[in-house]
Design a protein around this motif. Structure first.
Motif, mmCIF file in Angstrom:
data_model
loop_
_atom_site.group_PDB
_atom_site.id
_atom_site.type_symbol
_atom_site.label_atom_id
_atom_site.label_comp_id
_atom_site.label_asym_id
_atom_site.label_seq_id
_atom_site.Cartn_x
_atom_site.Cartn_y
_atom_site.Cartn_z
ATOM 1 N N ARG A 234 52.781 55.378 44.449
ATOM 2 C CA ARG A 234 53.215 56.480 43.582
ATOM 3 C C ARG A 234 53.901 57.589 44.369
ATOM 4 O O ARG A 234 53.242 58.527 44.828
ATOM 5 N N LYS B 252 33.566 52.714 49.799
ATOM 6 C CA LYS B 252 33.902 51.410 49.225
ATOM 7 C C LYS B 252 35.401 51.288 48.978
ATOM 8 O O LYS B 252 35.978 52.068 48.205
ATOM 9 N N ARG C 294 48.774 56.073 47.453
ATOM 10 C CA ARG C 294 48.777 57.256 46.599
ATOM 11 C C ARG C 294 49.353 58.426 47.379
ATOM 12 O O ARG C 294 49.273 58.465 48.606
ATOM 13 N N ASN D 39 47.881 62.553 41.326
ATOM 14 C CA ASN D 39 46.652 62.707 42.113
ATOM 15 C C ASN D 39 46.445 64.117 42.681
ATOM 16 O O ASN D 39 46.515 64.318 43.893
ATOM 17 N N ARG E 37 42.927 48.273 31.871
ATOM 18 C CA ARG E 37 43.243 49.431 32.708
ATOM 19 C C ARG E 37 44.392 50.242 32.096
ATOM 20 O O ARG E 37 44.449 51.457 32.166
ATOM 21 N N VAL F 137 38.251 49.347 47.265
ATOM 22 C CA VAL F 137 38.482 48.387 46.192
ATOM 23 C C VAL F 137 39.665 47.474 46.561
ATOM 24 O O VAL F 137 40.746 47.966 46.903
ATOM 25 N N TYR G 112 40.289 45.459 35.123
ATOM 26 C CA TYR G 112 40.846 46.481 36.012
ATOM 27 C C TYR G 112 42.156 45.978 36.600
ATOM 28 O O TYR G 112 42.344 44.776 36.806
ATOM 29 N N VAL H 123 38.615 58.805 42.986
ATOM 30 C CA VAL H 123 38.355 58.431 44.390
ATOM 31 C C VAL H 123 37.829 59.583 45.258
ATOM 32 O O VAL H 123 36.953 59.375 46.095
ATOM 33 N N ASP I 49 45.772 47.872 39.024
ATOM 34 C CA ASP I 49 46.035 49.079 39.792
ATOM 35 C C ASP I 49 47.522 49.386 39.878
ATOM 36 O O ASP I 49 48.366 48.478 39.823
ATOM 37 N N PHE J 38 33.437 46.399 41.290
ATOM 38 C CA PHE J 38 33.388 47.865 41.255
ATOM 39 C C PHE J 38 33.683 48.434 39.861
ATOM 40 O O PHE J 38 32.997 49.336 39.396
#
Ligand code: NAD
Ligand code: UDP
Length: 387
Positions: A339, A249, A258, A212, A180, A251, A333, A234, A335, A328
């Protein structure tokens, strides 16, 4: 068009801008704004032009037609790049692979795109004394310091353990096997290289760290205007679920946090950077909205409510479903936990503050998604049955 003045009251000279990655989400909004509201010229470079077609076609038909030129090229292997940078006053580099589903599944392409392919752009700007605005990412911060504290530590609530500051916060990535972080690491190294070109060779640069940014034209809807198996960011994933009337979904429980900023607010910040070089050069800017923080689960719930309002369709009884990141995104992955951008530097240098609330930006964005895709989705869903 009225004469434009900068933040210090000085007239702004019309610029020629070499915009690399102009055909993407951010590029399309930036081109739109530059064409509608300024006298600046844009040389738009990209491998795709679909998202700026409305600005380019019909040829010669718009008031700005002689101020925008599209150059279909791949910066990996096109000798026209240096010439185009030399002809411009300013280069803006947006080109990148920047969807998390690619970071762990296509780490080589991700590293090449975000570091190796950006190198000639930096070099040509530096050698030809051209100003560069380079798009990095908030992901260079990685994880927060607070995420390493015990779950019940009261320090987790202290801003110094989670607020992300351009000139103070460390960059904290996971181990190499968590691929990631290939994207964040490549972006960090290109930031360091640009900073060093500034320090050693006098390159005039500005680095943007988007937090984002979301709005119309972001990514694609799988099976409609992008690959059926593709996994966008997303906003587009959840829009796709809503359009298909399937659960959103989440995750790994949707616990990551965010802050989302409306693309139109964020573009205002980029315009200030373009037109105020004396205030923007040599700086790294967070561009986000610290007031719009949600968990991914809260985002899913809010998008479900907003979509029901704008489409007039009732929402599902169980609007979300949990899915593991392994399932997924596949192996490797990881994360970012949280943020929150510190806004001190951009506020001080450019007087910029974000304006739009999360509800309002979702309402305008999902209205666009519904208008653009609902009919095509109905037909796509009906097709297999008709066959
Ligand atoms: P995007 O994928 O919509 O746009 C990128 C554009 O670059 C695409 O049109 C793509 O075709 C083009 N491109 C990629 N490689 C190219 C190449 N080799 N030659 C020519 N064109 C090429 O992404 P975006 O959301 O508009 O992001 C733009 C920049 O901002 C990226 O550098 C990204 O890392 C950064 N960023 C964006 C966000 C966000 O919230 N949208 C967040 C963090 C960072
Ligand atoms: N995510 C999710 N469901 C999806 C798509 C994404 O729960 O269908 C989560 C993802 O794991 C991450 C967050 O949403 O925690 C934001 O993902 P995005 O792809 O927008 O990019 P990021 O902010 O991680 O760069």
């Amino acid at each position: 068009m009225a004469a434009r003045v900068d933040l210090d009251g000085k007239p702004i000279k019309p610029l020629t801008i070499c915009m690399i990655g102009a055909g993407g989400f951010i590029g399309s909004h930036l081109c739109e704004k530059l064409m509608a509201e300024t006298p600046h010229k844009v040389m738009a470079l990209d491998v795709y032009s679909d998202k700026i077609k409305h600005l380019l076609e019909p040829a010669g038909a718009h008031p700005w037609s002689d101020r925008i030129q599209f150059h279909r090229l791949n910066i990996k292997n096109d000798s026209r790049l240096e010439g185009l940078i030399k002809m411009s006053d300013l280069t803006i580099n947006l080109a990148a692979i920047c969807t998390p589903a690619d970071y762990n599944t296509r780490p080589l392409d991700t590293i090449y795109s975000n570091f190796i392919d950006a190198l000639p752009v930096v070099k040509y700007c530096s050698e030809n004394n051209k100003r560069l605005i380079h798009f990095s990412t908030c992901e260079v911060y990685g994880k927060t310091i607070g995420s390493f504290l015990p779950k019940d530590s009261p320090l987790r609530k202290e801003p110094e353990y989670f607020v992300l500051k351009e000139d103070e916060s460390p960059c904290i990535f996971g181990p190499i096997e968590k691929q990631r972080w290939s994207y964040a690491c490549a972006k960090q190294l290109i930031e360091r290289l640009i900073y060093a070109e500034g320090a050693e060779n006098g390159l005039e640069f500005t680095i943007v760290r988007p937090f984002n940014w979301i709005g119309p034209r972001m990514d694609f809807i799988p099976g409609i205007d992008g690959p059926s198996e593709g996994v966008p960011r997303v906003l587009a994933c959840f829009s796709n679920n809503l359009l298909r009337h399937e659960p959103l979904k989440l995750v790994d429980g949707g616990v990551s946090q965010r802050t989302f900023v409306y693309i139109k607010d964020a573009i205002e910040a980029v315009m200030l950077m373009i037109e105020n070089p004396a205030r923007a050069n040599g700086h790294i800017f967070n561009v986000g909205n610290p007031n719009n923080e949600v968990t991914v689960r809260q985002l899913a719930e809010m998008m479900t409510d907003v979509y029901s309002k704008v489409s007039g369709e009732p929402s599902l009884e169980e609007p979300t479903v949990d899915v593991s990141s392994q399932e997924f995104y596949g192996a490797g992955y990881d994360d970012s936990d949280k943020r929150i951008p510190d806004m001190t530097i951009i506020h001080k240098q450019l007087g910029w503050d974000p304006k739009t609330s999360l509800w309002d930006l979702l309402e305008s964005t999902l209205t666009y998604q519904h208008r653009t895709y609902a009919e095509a989705m109905k037909q796509a869903i009906a097709k297999p049955a008709a066959n």
